[in-house]
Motif scaffolding. Structure first.
Motif, PDB file in Angstrom:
ATOM      1  N   LEU A 142       0.842  -1.227   0.181  1.00 25.34           N
ATOM      2  CA  LEU A 142       0.048   0.270   0.300  1.00 25.34           C
ATOM      3  C   LEU A 142       1.153   1.402   0.079  1.00 25.34           C
ATOM      4  N   GLU A 143       1.853   1.502   0.521  1.00 25.25           N
ATOM      5  CA  GLU A 143       2.554   2.677   0.543  1.00 25.25           C
ATOM      6  C   GLU A 143       3.249   2.266  -0.095  1.00 25.25           C
ATOM      7  N   THR A 144       3.909   1.454  -0.486  1.00 30.42           N
ATOM      8  CA  THR A 144       3.971   1.624  -2.100  1.00 30.42           C
ATOM      9  C   THR A 144       3.099   2.542  -3.222  1.00 30.42           C
ATOM     10  N   ALA A 145       1.928   1.522  -3.528  1.00 37.01           N
ATOM     11  CA  ALA A 145       1.380   1.919  -4.265  1.00 37.01           C
ATOM     12  C   ALA A 145       0.797   4.110  -4.455  1.00 37.01           C
ATOM     13  N   LEU A 146       1.091   4.382  -2.660  1.00 33.90           N
ATOM     14  CA  LEU A 146      -0.027   5.491  -2.415  1.00 33.90           C
ATOM     15  C   LEU A 146       1.452   6.295  -2.564  1.00 33.90           C
ATOM     16  N   TYR A 147       2.797   5.950  -2.359  1.00 31.28           N
ATOM     17  CA  TYR A 147       4.054   7.270  -2.239  1.00 31.28           C
ATOM     18  C   TYR A 147       5.148   6.474  -3.145  1.00 31.28           C
ATOM     19  N   GLY A 148       5.228   5.463  -3.905  1.00 37.79           N
ATOM     20  CA  GLY A 148       6.649   5.021  -4.907  1.00 37.79           C
ATOM     21  C   GLY A 148       7.749   4.283  -4.302  1.00 37.79           C
ATOM     22  N   GLN A 149       7.370   3.800  -2.575  1.00 36.88           N
ATOM     23  CA  GLN A 149       8.813   3.738  -2.127  1.00 36.88           C
ATOM     24  C   GLN A 149       7.911   3.023  -0.152  1.00 36.88           C
ATOM     25  N   THR A 150       8.842   2.214   0.465  1.00 39.81           N
ATOM     26  CA  THR A 150       8.100   1.823   1.230  1.00 39.81           C
ATOM     27  C   THR A 150       9.288   1.176   2.325  1.00 39.81           C
ATOM     28  N   GLY A 151       9.288   1.206   3.429  1.00 42.96           N
ATOM     29  CA  GLY A 151      10.272   1.435   4.561  1.00 42.96           C
ATOM     30  C   GLY A 151       9.512   1.433   5.918  1.00 42.96           C
ATOM     31  N   HIS A 152      10.403   0.852   6.819  1.00 41.87           N
ATOM     32  CA  HIS A 152       9.441   1.295   8.227  1.00 41.87           C
ATOM     33  C   HIS A 152       9.513   2.716   8.993  1.00 41.87           C
ATOM     34  N   SER A 153       9.423   3.632   7.851  1.00 43.09           N
ATOM     35  CA  SER A 153       9.398   5.215   8.764  1.00 43.09           C
ATOM     36  C   SER A 153       7.818   5.118   9.489  1.00 43.09           C
ATOM     37  N   ALA A 154       7.832   6.325  10.060  1.00 41.48           N
ATOM     38  CA  ALA A 154       6.751   6.782  10.767  1.00 41.48           C
ATOM     39  C   ALA A 154       5.449   6.359   9.924  1.00 41.48           C
ATOM     40  N   ARG A 155       5.634   6.800   8.647  1.00 40.54           N
ATOM     41  CA  ARG A 155       5.059   7.020   8.050  1.00 40.54           C
ATOM     42  C   ARG A 155       3.894   5.117   7.619  1.00 40.54           C
ATOM     43  N   PHE A 156       4.728   3.921   7.762  1.00 43.50           N
ATOM     44  CA  PHE A 156       4.287   3.235   7.420  1.00 43.50           C
ATOM     45  C   PHE A 156       3.718   2.527   8.534  1.00 43.50           C
ATOM     46  N   LEU A 157       4.730   2.809   9.539  1.00 44.17           N
ATOM     47  CA  LEU A 157       4.134   2.638  10.943  1.00 44.17           C
ATOM     48  C   LEU A 157       2.692   3.411  11.500  1.00 44.17           C
ATOM     49  N   SER A 158       2.227   4.611  11.346  1.00 44.62           N
ATOM     50  CA  SER A 158       1.050   4.983  11.466  1.00 44.62           C
ATOM     51  C   SER A 158      -0.314   4.347  10.284  1.00 44.62           C
ATOM     52  N   LEU A 159       0.615   4.251   9.314  1.00 47.19           N
ATOM     53  CA  LEU A 159      -0.817   3.226   8.121  1.00 47.19           C
ATOM     54  C   LEU A 159      -0.922   2.002   8.738  1.00 47.19           C
ATOM     55  N   ALA A 160      -0.143   1.265   9.337  1.00 49.81           N
ATOM     56  CA  ALA A 160      -0.548   0.032   9.831  1.00 49.81           C
ATOM     57  C   ALA A 160      -0.977   0.116  11.093  1.00 49.81           C
ATOM     58  N   LYS A 161      -0.735   1.266  12.420  1.00 51.78           N
ATOM     59  CA  LYS A 161      -1.506   1.084  13.086  1.00 51.78           C
ATOM     60  C   LYS A 161      -3.249   1.194  12.508  1.00 51.78           C
TER      61      LYS A 161
END
Ligand SMILES: [Zn+2]
Length: 244
Positions: A142-161
């Motif tokens: 999902l993060e890749t589809a939305l923003y073009g890349q993915t990792g374990h950043s604050a943005r990722f954690l916020s999505l997962a939470k």
């Protein structure tokens, strides 16, 4: 994160997350007998595809189908270093050519009755554990589809939470490699193991479902830089004894 811009409801209430997850679980168990048992016998290709479809529909308003239609879910017996993995390949113009969530079949079928701690959640059954692992990988897609890349950043954690209530990324379900490490076995360990009537000794060169052990042998087909010859053995991890 500016939640107003996300193309699905976000964040979700904890009770709503539980309701949607258990709806999906019920649907998947109804279509796949092998997935319902404890320990789990397996999961069919159709069930994996249905899991993705249901998650996309129930949690993401069908966004992934529109934005990353090529996404597939597979089960791999060879994936043992982690419980799941997101992979994608890109073309010359950085466009996504293929995307895959690879789930570890080894992990799934080794799971026993819970409870487990997974991504900060308490999980009661192997089936639920499988879904929670999948949710983490789905967030990477999902993060890749939305923003073009993915990792374990604050943005990722916020999505997962916000989507799945995950509050952590570590889990207490050890992979085989971690299990081996807990017993003090790592690549380079000197070990011995029973073979036919005797005990053989050697050095661990790989740890997977089984360990690869190189045993000194004058007629062996492998040779190191000093000319020492070895024969390669694949040994179940629980047959190995660590030499001091
Ligand atoms: Zn991850």
């Amino acid at each position: 994160m500016r939640t107003a811009t996300l193309p699905f409801a976000f964040p979700l209430e904890a009770a709503e997350i539980l309701r949607r997850r258990s709806f999906i679980l019920t649907r998947l168990c109804a279509q796949d007998d092998g997935f319902c048992t404890i320990p789990v016998q397996g999961i069919g290709e159709d069930t994996l595809a249905e899991m993705l479809r249901l998650y996309d529909e129930c949690f993401l308003s069908g966004y992934l189908k529109r934005a990353m239609g090529c996404l597939r879910v597979t089960l791999s017996a060879r994936l043992i270093s982690s419980a799941g993995k997101f992979l994608c390949t890109r073309g010359m113009l950085k466009q996504i050519k293929s995307a895959e969530i690879r789930m570890s079949g080894d992990f799934l079928t080794r799971l026993d009755e819970g409870p487990f701690q997974l991504n900060g959640l308490s999980v009661a059954t192997p089936q639920e554990a499988f879904l929670v692992v999948f949710e983490h990988e789905l967030c990477h897609a999902l993060e890749t589809a939305l923003y073009g890349q993915t990792g374990h950043s604050a943005r990722f954690l916020s999505l997962a939470k916000g989507l799945f209530g995950h509050t952590a990324m570590r889990h207490s379900l050890p992979t085989r490699r971690q299990e081996a490490a807990r017993d003090g076995l790592v690549v380079g360990s000197r070990v011995c193991f029973p073979y036919r009537e005797s005990m053989l000794g050697g050095v661990v060169t790989y740890i997977g479902k089984q360990a690869t052990v190189m045993v000194p042998d004058a007629r062996g087909e492998y040779r190191d830089r000093r000319g020492q010859r070895y024969t390669k053995y694949r040994v179940p991890l629980d047959h190995l004894k660590k030499n001091p």
